[in-house]
Design a protein around this motif. Structure first.
Motif, mmCIF file in Angstrom:
data_model
loop_
_atom_site.group_PDB
_atom_site.id
_atom_site.type_symbol
_atom_site.label_atom_id
_atom_site.label_comp_id
_atom_site.label_asym_id
_atom_site.label_seq_id
_atom_site.Cartn_x
_atom_site.Cartn_y
_atom_site.Cartn_z
ATOM 1 N N UNK A 25 6.368 1.391 -7.199
ATOM 2 C CA UNK A 25 6.060 2.434 -6.219
ATOM 3 C C UNK A 25 4.611 2.259 -5.775
ATOM 4 N N UNK A 26 4.327 2.717 -4.547
ATOM 5 C CA UNK A 26 2.991 2.549 -3.972
ATOM 6 C C UNK A 26 2.536 3.846 -3.309
ATOM 7 N N UNK A 27 1.245 3.982 -3.168
ATOM 8 C CA UNK A 27 0.685 5.126 -2.457
ATOM 9 C C UNK A 27 1.120 5.065 -0.992
ATOM 10 N N UNK A 28 1.231 6.216 -0.310
ATOM 11 C CA UNK A 28 1.692 6.221 1.083
ATOM 12 C C UNK A 28 0.915 5.291 2.000
ATOM 13 N N UNK A 29 -0.418 5.256 1.869
ATOM 14 C CA UNK A 29 -1.204 4.381 2.753
ATOM 15 C C UNK A 29 -0.905 2.905 2.501
ATOM 16 N N UNK A 30 -0.575 2.562 1.247
ATOM 17 C CA UNK A 30 -0.215 1.177 0.941
ATOM 18 C C UNK A 30 1.191 0.853 1.430
ATOM 19 N N UNK A 31 2.074 1.838 1.426
ATOM 20 C CA UNK A 31 3.427 1.613 1.946
ATOM 21 C C UNK A 31 3.381 1.370 3.455
ATOM 22 N N UNK A 32 2.442 2.021 4.120
ATOM 23 C CA UNK A 32 2.260 1.745 5.552
ATOM 24 C C UNK A 32 1.818 0.292 5.745
ATOM 25 N N UNK A 33 0.920 -0.185 4.888
ATOM 26 C CA UNK A 33 0.455 -1.577 4.987
ATOM 27 C C UNK A 33 1.602 -2.559 4.760
ATOM 28 N N UNK A 34 2.492 -2.232 3.816
ATOM 29 C CA UNK A 34 3.657 -3.079 3.579
ATOM 30 C C UNK A 34 4.551 -3.090 4.821
ATOM 31 N N UNK A 35 4.775 -1.906 5.389
ATOM 32 C CA UNK A 35 5.604 -1.800 6.596
ATOM 33 C C UNK A 35 5.005 -2.616 7.741
ATOM 34 N N UNK A 36 3.698 -2.503 7.934
ATOM 35 C CA UNK A 36 3.042 -3.247 9.009
ATOM 36 C C UNK A 36 3.206 -4.749 8.816
ATOM 37 N N UNK A 37 2.992 -5.201 7.588
ATOM 38 C CA UNK A 37 3.093 -6.644 7.338
ATOM 39 C C UNK A 37 4.502 -7.162 7.594
ATOM 40 N N UNK A 38 5.478 -6.311 7.366
ATOM 41 C CA UNK A 38 6.871 -6.702 7.600
ATOM 42 C C UNK A 38 7.081 -7.142 9.046
#
Length: 235
Positions: A25-38
């Motif tokens: 699991x990741x913090x919300x701001x890090x999940x956004x970074x994962x989404x962006x990289x996708x």
């Protein structure tokens, strides 16, 4: 780039494991970074099928994590993803002074008190970000009553993109530019300029979506309040 990280994913620190202890699991701001990289990572065509599994392995996540990341992005991110480009509206500037314009009214409409023949023009600029690269967008704003229109310059790549999409449309009411459609940049020249800025090339579909985003985000509430104050002071 390493063998374990062939796509240069951004290292992120997980906050723990999920309830079934099968993914991170990741913090919300890090999940956004994962989404962006996708969507923003450039991937050779022959590696497209390998990319998403590699991303999930690197962060030790599953499809549910990616779905949640997308929801969080939509809910709190101040940017949007348009066909593999991250686009964000920046700040605005009132570049010039408010100019009063008198609009001529046809003779048979002179008695119509509902017509507002008082209008104003003012030079403005808003910056936009494409993949964190800042690009200015200059325009002259025409305001009459509750309506407005814009006349965009033709200097920056965003302004050229606007004119490429709108070639063939009628010139705005101000008519500051003569009809010089031969001077409208081509898709190829726009992509050359984008690439020189470090932005990947765009197809026509992407460019149309980008112009829609610009028009939707050109004037925000703060800018509207500032303009209304200027008009009130002028009256």
């Amino acid at each position: 780039m390493t063998k374990d990280n062939p796509y240069n994913f951004l290292p992120l620190q997980p906050t723990g494991r999920n309830e079934t202890d099968n993914v991170n699991t990741y913090a919300p701001e890090d999940m956004i970074k994962i989404y962006e990289q996708q969507f923003l990572t450039q991937v050779p065509e022959d590696q497209l099928t390998d990319f998403l599994p590699a991303l999930k392995r690197f962060y030790d996540i599953d499809n549910n994590t990616l779905d949640i990341s997308a929801v969080i992005f939509d809910a709190i991110a101040d940017a949007t993803i348009i066909y593999n480009h991250k686009v964000k509206a920046g700040g605005y500037q009132i570049v010039g002074s408010l100019v009063t314009e008198q609009i001529e009214v046809d003779g048979d409409e002179e008695g119509d008190e509902s017509l507002d023949n008082q209008a104003y023009t003012i030079d403005c600029m808003r910056t936009f970000f494409i993949n964190d690269i800042e690009i200015p967008y200059h325009f002259n704003l025409f305001i009459q009553g509750d309506g407005y229109s814009t006349l965009t310059e033709k200097n920056t790549v965003l302004e050229k993109i606007y004119w490429l999409v709108n070639t063939g449309f009628e010139e705005p009411v101000l008519g500051h530019f003569e009809d010089d459609s031969d001077n409208i940049a081509s898709l190829a020249s726009i992509n050359e300029e984008l690439i020189s800025l470090g932005i990947r090339e765009m197809d026509l579909n992407t460019i149309h979506q980008l112009v829609n985003y610009i028009e939707d985000n050109l004037i925000d509430e703060d800018m509207a309040d500032t303009l209304n104050t200027l008009i009130d002071d002028a009256e």
